[in-house]
Design a protein around this motif. Sequence first.
Motif, PDB file in Angstrom:
ATOM      1  N   UNK A  30      27.800  42.654  36.324  1.00 52.90           N
ATOM      2  CA  UNK A  30      27.455  44.363  36.920  1.00 52.90           C
ATOM      3  C   UNK A  30      27.268  45.522  35.637  1.00 52.90           C
ATOM      4  N   UNK A  31      28.674  44.973  35.578  1.00 51.03           N
ATOM      5  CA  UNK A  31      29.206  46.363  34.897  1.00 51.03           C
ATOM      6  C   UNK A  31      29.691  45.704  33.455  1.00 51.03           C
ATOM      7  N   UNK A  32      28.554  44.524  33.110  1.00 51.58           N
ATOM      8  CA  UNK A  32      28.655  44.093  31.193  1.00 51.58           C
ATOM      9  C   UNK A  32      27.843  45.649  30.247  1.00 51.58           C
ATOM     10  N   UNK A  33      27.979  45.680  29.103  1.00 48.89           N
ATOM     11  CA  UNK A  33      27.190  47.253  28.729  1.00 48.89           C
ATOM     12  C   UNK A  33      25.799  46.328  28.654  1.00 48.89           C
ATOM     13  N   UNK A  34      24.376  46.736  28.195  1.00 45.86           N
ATOM     14  CA  UNK A  34      23.054  46.359  28.485  1.00 45.86           C
ATOM     15  C   UNK A  34      23.311  45.402  27.169  1.00 45.86           C
ATOM     16  N   UNK A  38      21.778  41.000  27.973  1.00 50.57           N
ATOM     17  CA  UNK A  38      20.977  40.385  27.228  1.00 50.57           C
ATOM     18  C   UNK A  38      20.986  39.047  26.637  1.00 50.57           C
ATOM     19  N   UNK A  39      22.078  38.817  26.281  1.00 54.20           N
ATOM     20  CA  UNK A  39      22.670  37.639  25.061  1.00 54.20           C
ATOM     21  C   UNK A  39      23.477  36.317  26.078  1.00 54.20           C
ATOM     22  N   UNK A  40      24.054  36.744  26.930  1.00 56.18           N
ATOM     23  CA  UNK A  40      24.831  36.127  28.049  1.00 56.18           C
ATOM     24  C   UNK A  40      24.595  36.060  29.135  1.00 56.18           C
ATOM     25  N   UNK A 101      32.753  39.197  22.857  1.00 53.21           N
ATOM     26  CA  UNK A 101      31.591  39.158  23.657  1.00 53.21           C
ATOM     27  C   UNK A 101      32.970  38.458  24.940  1.00 53.21           C
ATOM     28  N   UNK A 102      33.982  37.711  24.460  1.00 56.51           N
ATOM     29  CA  UNK A 102      34.817  37.358  25.849  1.00 56.51           C
ATOM     30  C   UNK A 102      35.717  38.293  25.485  1.00 56.51           C
ATOM     31  N   UNK A 103      35.888  39.185  25.129  1.00 53.53           N
ATOM     32  CA  UNK A 103      36.960  40.042  25.171  1.00 53.53           C
ATOM     33  C   UNK A 103      36.429  42.030  26.488  1.00 53.53           C
TER      34      UNK A 103
END
Length: 131
Positions: A30-34, A38-40, A101-103
Amino acid sequence: VSIRMVTGSLARRPRRSVYDIEEAVEFVADRLPEDLTSVVSFEEVRAVLLFHCDYLADKGVASLATADDMGSALVVVPEDEPIAYVLGKVSESDLQLNDEQVLQILDAESEYYRAIGAFGPMVDLPQDPST
């Protein structure tokens, strides 16, 4: 009398934080950038979080111990060590995630740790005597 003793004992203990992997995956996603969501996938987020849990368990920070089994020793984990561990595990796996992405996943997980009260106060490390 024994109920009062147990209740008193539990009241004096520090609150134990419980890490729920399903709750953590939802919280982090819910807190990841849009552009990242879309890719994770949720499974990729779960895998990264589990790698981090493995690291913490290896260091003795996370465990399945009960409140009676928990020690009171201070455990200090350097900030960069778990990141390097998780990045290494991701690169060894079939996950198609880059370091950035992991960070971002780990940064969002830090918010989850704060939300459940798992982070203690910052600790000033002693100065290196050679400097």
